[in-house]
Design an enzyme around this catalytic site. Structure first.
Site, PDB file in Angstrom:
ATOM      1  N   ASP A   1     -41.430 -17.007 -50.488  1.00 63.07           N
ATOM      2  CA  ASP A   1     -42.500 -17.773 -49.837  1.00 63.07           C
ATOM      3  C   ASP A   1     -41.952 -18.691 -48.756  1.00 63.07           C
ATOM      4  O   ASP A   1     -41.425 -19.769 -49.041  1.00 63.07           O
ATOM      5  CB  ASP A   1     -43.229 -18.621 -50.890  1.00 63.07           C
TER       6      ASP A   1
ATOM      7  N   ASP B   1     -52.333 -13.366 -54.746  1.00 66.87           N
ATOM      8  CA  ASP B   1     -51.250 -14.354 -54.695  1.00 66.87           C
ATOM      9  C   ASP B   1     -51.768 -15.758 -54.961  1.00 66.87           C
ATOM     10  O   ASP B   1     -52.474 -16.340 -54.142  1.00 66.87           O
ATOM     11  CB  ASP B   1     -50.585 -14.295 -53.302  1.00 66.87           C
TER      12      ASP B   1
HETATM   13  C1  DX5 Z   1     -48.481 -20.179 -52.302  1.00 67.98           C
HETATM   14  C2  DX5 Z   1     -47.544 -18.972 -52.383  1.00 67.98           C
HETATM   15  C3  DX5 Z   1     -47.631 -18.272 -53.720  1.00 67.98           C
HETATM   16  C4  DX5 Z   1     -47.249 -19.203 -54.881  1.00 67.98           C
HETATM   17  C5  DX5 Z   1     -47.550 -18.509 -56.187  1.00 67.98           C
HETATM   18  O1  DX5 Z   1     -48.616 -20.596 -50.973  1.00 67.98           O
HETATM   19  O2  DX5 Z   1     -47.830 -18.030 -51.379  1.00 67.98           O
HETATM   20  O3  DX5 Z   1     -46.788 -17.112 -53.705  1.00 67.98           O
HETATM   21  O4  DX5 Z   1     -45.881 -19.517 -54.808  1.00 67.98           O
HETATM   22  O5  DX5 Z   1     -47.226 -19.437 -57.196  1.00 67.98           O
HETATM   23  P1  DX5 Z   1     -48.183 -19.589 -58.476  1.00 67.98           P
HETATM   24  O6  DX5 Z   1     -48.144 -18.248 -59.179  1.00 67.98           O
HETATM   25  O7  DX5 Z   1     -47.525 -20.702 -59.254  1.00 67.98           O
HETATM   26  O8  DX5 Z   1     -49.555 -19.926 -57.981  1.00 67.98           O
HETATM   27 ZN    ZN Z   2     -46.788 -16.087 -51.590  1.00 64.30          ZN
END
Ligand code: DX5
Ligand code: ZN
Length: 228
Positions: free
Chosen positions: A33, A187
């Site tokens: 990310d 996501d």
């Molecule tokens: C948020 C990211 C996601 C996030 C997912 O901007 O794109 O990939 O890290 O993390 P969780 O599963 O904790 O929501």
């Molecule tokens: Zn992401």
């Protein structure tokens, strides 16, 4: 379901051990990310580059890069050396660039799609919760995956936005009605309950961050998620 494990919330001090555990648990992909502090307020570039360098050096599992950045090309170039399987960029970033540079939004998106594909990398388009899913339809013949954000991008550990489920179903119907091959990935806020909602709506892959990072038994959690 395929699982792409987000490394955003993995602690730096025990990263190598955690990356190995995630790989051993059977994640299908590592999800990197990248946040520039402009497109989203959070900045993760240096840490994510460090993680990407480690993962592509010692792990065998493929990597996908999620660019939450304004200057898409700059960060595509930064992460190409990590041989990602797929690079996702936000159509909202292309729209922002078109407005700033007084160019055509569709051309901005198509130029970036072609740029990434010419490097032999799959292309995904990420769509924010507030963006109408119809915005992505015209690009579907040219991309591989649609990353439907089920949280507002910027941080891990956020609550799943229930209203995004209908977007997944609407997109899946359009893909099927038009005999397209695109995959749908979700996501944000994915856990044992929300992954079922997304699967039932038509998603094939899910990004999971904090739910795995905080799991007591990562193997059990990964398997249950994959068999949702
Ligand atoms: C948020 C990211 C996601 C996030 C997912 O901007 O794109 O990939 O890290 O993390 P969780 O599963 O904790 O929501
Ligand atoms: Zn992401």
């Amino acid at each position: 379901m395929e699982i792409a494990t987000s490394l955003l919330n993995v602690d730096r001090e025990n990263f190598s051990e955690m990356a190995y555990k995630i790989e051993a648990a059977g994640t299908n992909y590592f999800h990197i990310d990248v946040m520039d502090g402009e497109f989203v307020e959070n900045s993760t570039v240096n840490l994510m580059k460090e993680y990407a360098d480690q993962v592509c050096g010692i792990n065998n599992t493929p990597m996908e890069v999620h660019l939450m950045v304004d200057n898409i090309k700059e960060y595509v170039d930064m992460f190409l050396p990590n041989n990602p399987r797929e690079i996702f960029f936000h159509i909202e970033a292309s729209k922002k660039k078109a407005e700033k540079d007084n160019t055509v939004f569709k051309d901005e998106v198509m130029d970036m799609i072609n740029y990434i594909k010419e490097e032999g990398v799959k292309v995904g388009l990420a769509i924010n919760p507030e963006t109408d899913i119809k915005e992505v339809y015209k690009f579907l013949p040219y991309i591989h995956t649609v990353l439907v954000m089920t949280v507002k991008p910027g941080y891990g550990g956020q609550a799943f936005l229930e209203e995004t489920v209908s977007k997944i179903a609407e997109l899946k119907k359009y893909i099927d009605d038009n005999n397209l091959e695109n995959e749908i990935e979700v996501d944000g806020g994915i856990n044992f309950d929300t992954i079922v909602k997304c699967k039932d709506a038509g998603a094939e892959r899910a990004v999971v961050g904090s739910f795995l990072a905080n799991a007591k038994d990562i193997n059990y959690t990964m398997n249950k998620l994959k068999n949702s």
